[in-house]
Design an enzyme around this catalytic site. Structure first.
Site, PDB file in Angstrom:
ATOM      1  N   CYS A 119       0.836  -1.198   0.000  1.00 20.22           N
ATOM      2  CA  CYS A 119       0.000   0.000   0.000  1.00 20.22           C
ATOM      3  C   CYS A 119       0.876   1.255   0.000  1.00 20.22           C
ATOM      4  CB  CYS A 119      -0.961  -0.046   1.179  1.00 20.22           C
ATOM      5  SG  CYS A 119      -2.167   1.287   1.224  1.00 20.22           S
ATOM      6  N   ASP A 166      -9.604  -3.332  -6.730  1.00 19.01           N
ATOM      7  CA  ASP A 166      -8.987  -2.402  -5.784  1.00 19.01           C
ATOM      8  C   ASP A 166      -9.650  -1.034  -5.916  1.00 19.01           C
ATOM      9  OD1 ASP A 166      -7.301  -0.732  -4.286  1.00 19.01           O
ATOM     10  OD2 ASP A 166      -5.535  -1.932  -4.774  1.00 19.01           O
ATOM     11  N   HIS A 199      -8.110  -4.429  -2.288  1.00 16.57           N
ATOM     12  CA  HIS A 199      -6.927  -3.825  -1.694  1.00 16.57           C
ATOM     13  C   HIS A 199      -6.636  -4.453  -0.321  1.00 16.57           C
ATOM     14  CE1 HIS A 199      -4.058  -0.455  -1.638  1.00 16.57           C
ATOM     15  NE2 HIS A 199      -4.242  -0.447  -0.330  1.00 16.57           N
TER      16      HIS A 199
END
Length: 232
Positions: A119, A166, A199
């Site tokens: 991330c 995502d 995600h």
């Protein structure tokens, strides 16, 4: 910061080779803050240069690129998140990275160094692989530089892992990165997008993994380790 103040064992043994790995976390408080933390990661066995390397475990350093600032609290007011993020720019970590790099080289005699990030940390890895030829390999997990054009001049092999669903990184951005790298990148790279995933799927906690997602999670984690094992 003074690299001598980093009191972590930051190297591990894989066969006869000493292979440090830098792990850059995301913006959530999943590791202790302060100076960072040390983790152990499994290493698959493989063949390299005609010699077989044995599997095992390795020590991994998790530096604190927030420099003592608090990580984001998921229960906080999300309207303030953009302001919080401005003080924690994933592309402005060179000073801290230089300190740890110096420590690894001088104190640990490190010759081969890799970096992994998730991330926010994935953005950091993308940035570092554009700047530091000392890094033998990088793995950027759902992280991407999307506010600049200099996204393709990677210094060494880099693996990008993305999720199809995502909400943070739409597939259009992945496609643009793929196009840029195909046109300009001169080193090995790979972009993998995992079907149906969201995600955070690679470092999701075991209790949060559904049976349908587990094969994708296992494959992504295996790909990550195999990339490091191959190039570092």
């Amino acid at each position: 910061r003074d690299p001598a103040a980093l009191r972590h064992r930051v190297h591990f043994r894989l066969g006869r080779r000493c292979l440090p790995v830098r792990l850059v976390p995301d913006w959530l408080p999943w590791v202790p803050q302060g100076c960072g933390a040390a983790l152990s990661c499994p290493v698959p066995s493989s063949s390299r240069g005609g010699q077989r390397s044995s599997g095992g475990w390795r020590r991994t350093i998790v530096p604190d690129f927030f420099v003592g600032q608090e990580p984001w609290d998921p229960s906080g007011d999300w309207s303030t998140f953009p302001e919080w993020l401005k003080t924690r720019n994933a592309r402005k970590i060179d000073k801290e990275f230089d300190a740890v790099l110096k420590y690894l080289k001088q104190q640990c005699q490190a010759k081969r160094i890799g970096v992994v990030g998730f991330c926010w940390g994935g953005i950091a890895v993308h940035h570092l692989m554009l700047k530091y030829p000392e890094l033998r390999a990088g793995v950027s997990v759902y992280g991407i530089i999307k506010d600049a054009e200099d996204v393709y001049s990677l210094k060494n092999p880099t693996l990008f892992i993305f999720a199809e669903n995502d909400a943070v990184i739409p597939l259009e951005q992945v496609s643009l990165l793929t196009q840029k790298l195909k046109e300009h990148c001169k080193v090995e790279y790979q972009i993998k997008t995992f079907s149906g995933q969201t995600h955070g799927f690679v470092h999701r906690k075991r209790e949060d993994c559904s049976p349908e997602d587990k094969p994708y999670i296992d494959e992504a984690r295996r790909n990550l380790l195999e990339w490091l094992n191959k190039y570092v």
